[in-house]
Design a protein around this motif. Sequence first.
Motif, PDB file in Angstrom:
ATOM      1  N   GLU A  56       0.677  -1.219   0.171  1.00 51.48           N
ATOM      2  CA  GLU A  56       0.116  -0.098   0.033  1.00 51.48           C
ATOM      3  C   GLU A  56       0.674   1.052   0.149  1.00 51.48           C
ATOM      4  O   GLU A  56       0.433   2.318  -0.024  1.00 51.48           O
ATOM      5  CB  GLU A  56      -0.985   0.131   1.371  1.00 51.48           C
ATOM      6  N   GLY A  57       2.163   1.123   0.067  1.00 48.51           N
ATOM      7  CA  GLY A  57       2.889   2.233   0.009  1.00 48.51           C
ATOM      8  C   GLY A  57       3.428   2.592   1.491  1.00 48.51           C
ATOM      9  O   GLY A  57       2.916   2.111   2.230  1.00 48.51           O
ATOM     10  N   GLY A 105       3.181   8.604 -12.564  1.00 42.79           N
ATOM     11  CA  GLY A 105       2.487   7.453 -11.882  1.00 42.79           C
ATOM     12  C   GLY A 105       2.407   6.387 -13.308  1.00 42.79           C
ATOM     13  O   GLY A 105       2.789   6.761 -14.244  1.00 42.79           O
ATOM     14  N   GLN A 130      -0.417   3.446  -9.886  1.00 41.78           N
ATOM     15  CA  GLN A 130       0.172   3.949  -8.566  1.00 41.78           C
ATOM     16  C   GLN A 130       0.480   5.207  -9.112  1.00 41.78           C
ATOM     17  O   GLN A 130       1.187   5.697 -10.200  1.00 41.78           O
ATOM     18  CB  GLN A 130       1.128   2.976  -8.117  1.00 41.78           C
ATOM     19  N   PHE A 173       5.530   8.718  -2.813  1.00 35.83           N
ATOM     20  CA  PHE A 173       4.035   8.191  -3.117  1.00 35.83           C
ATOM     21  C   PHE A 173       3.235   9.203  -2.970  1.00 35.83           C
ATOM     22  O   PHE A 173       3.252  10.084  -2.099  1.00 35.83           O
ATOM     23  CB  PHE A 173       3.791   6.616  -2.335  1.00 35.83           C
ATOM     24  N   HIS A 192      -8.360  -0.202  -3.268  1.00 37.87           N
ATOM     25  CA  HIS A 192      -7.018   0.361  -2.677  1.00 37.87           C
ATOM     26  C   HIS A 192      -6.849  -0.007  -1.004  1.00 37.87           C
ATOM     27  O   HIS A 192      -8.009  -0.361  -0.570  1.00 37.87           O
ATOM     28  CB  HIS A 192      -6.717   1.671  -2.907  1.00 37.87           C
ATOM     29  N   PHE A 197      -2.474   4.558  -1.976  1.00 40.62           N
ATOM     30  CA  PHE A 197      -0.943   4.583  -2.815  1.00 40.62           C
ATOM     31  C   PHE A 197      -1.233   3.528  -3.964  1.00 40.62           C
ATOM     32  O   PHE A 197      -0.317   3.802  -4.953  1.00 40.62           O
ATOM     33  CB  PHE A 197       0.221   4.487  -2.054  1.00 40.62           C
ATOM     34  N   TYR A 198      -1.768   2.690  -3.717  1.00 42.34           N
ATOM     35  CA  TYR A 198      -1.773   1.230  -4.843  1.00 42.34           C
ATOM     36  C   TYR A 198      -3.025   0.956  -5.208  1.00 42.34           C
ATOM     37  O   TYR A 198      -4.032   0.480  -4.228  1.00 42.34           O
ATOM     38  CB  TYR A 198      -0.975   0.159  -4.193  1.00 42.34           C
TER      39      TYR A 198
END
Length: 422
Positions: A56-57, A105, A130, A173, A192, A197-198
């Motif tokens: 998830e960053g 991104g 992302q 990110f 997400h 972030f992802y």
Amino acid sequence: MSLNSNWMRVCSAWIVGTALGCGPKTPGGEDTTGGEDPGSSSESGSTGSGATVPTEGPTEPGQTSSTSHGQDTSAGSTTSEEPAPGTTEGEIPTDPGPYQPGIDGFLIVEELRSFAGSTMIDAGAGALAQFFHAAGAQGFMTGDVLDPFEGVEDCGVFVFDTDGVGTSDDVTFLGADEVRVEVAGAMLTMEHGSDPFYHWLGFDPQDDPAPGTRFAFEVRGGLVGDADLPGPVVPPELSFTAPDFGAPIGRSDLPLQWTGTGDVPLDLKLVISVSPQGSRQWTEIRCRMTDDGSFTIPAAVLAKVPVDGFASIYVRRHLDEEQTDNGSTYLARGTSALDIHAGFGDACDSPPDNMTACSAAAEQINAVREACGLLPDPLAAQCPTFLADLCVDCTGYYACVAAGWSCEPDGLHIDIGTCECE
């Protein structure tokens, strides 16, 4: 079904190795498999101690993270052992993946086929997105260079150790409030994690993309801002037609043949370790091949691999476009991907009975799956035929793996811990 569900389904079917996608994604866009296995998965959504979820960053918007390959992320660390005679210890550049300077991104649509030996264990497609700022300096790993990589139509051989992993690029990110992708004429909201972030979305089987299909993306809010983008185009399907990976890969010339062609060279990574789930030291063969349908990995390259064991072959065909909206530039990447898990090493006269041990473990695992209301996995998917000729003794490994499967009140748990071959 989420893309993570697809990854978990691959993991469950292949008990003697980690399929690409089972390991957490590094910010370089590569899985960490190939070195020590970063973990296994849980199909129920409940997790054992090794369960895998999408990265998830960082924990806060705009926070900086440093990528790594392998397990040791200490900056500037070096291998603890002296290089073998005839080798060179040095810094080997990592693949920067889609994290490129000037790119804000990436938007990826990937269709993936995974094999255990010659048996397909999964096929599916999904979308990833992302958003970030990349520092621009390519990272590195440290290891022994047995054969330098010299560009198109060439292969290199490298031995890595998780005690010697260098730093990689810093990536900042950025979160988006919502990302949607057009699938079969409908704009679908991507999933997400707790921090946005992802973003990911797995496609239903009837929506798996045909070559030439374009997938539009919409990005809304957060630190990213709004964008409407035409999105990536899926390239021609990539599939090996030769050789048959039902037998171990030997050290003679290895002719490869595949479907489709492209204007951009294919990058192949062949990772070999002594254990199905990876080990602290592993060897990589990297080849860059003209995408014309055939290439031979020379015997002189394969002969430099110092151990027999388990091989994972990763190949990707990309179609890349840079797309700009609202002042930001995005990498739109369509990917056809292929992962094959095979044996490595010349066949021996009296191989260990890995197949019997694996079959017993598969029976035990399928009993646990059925207890949790899941369908059993076919034996050919769990115990591919190359095991019968593999010289590495992993007979104790399979019982160890099976012992890590359990059906708990909250669902299926998988924890293979430190299972290793002898």
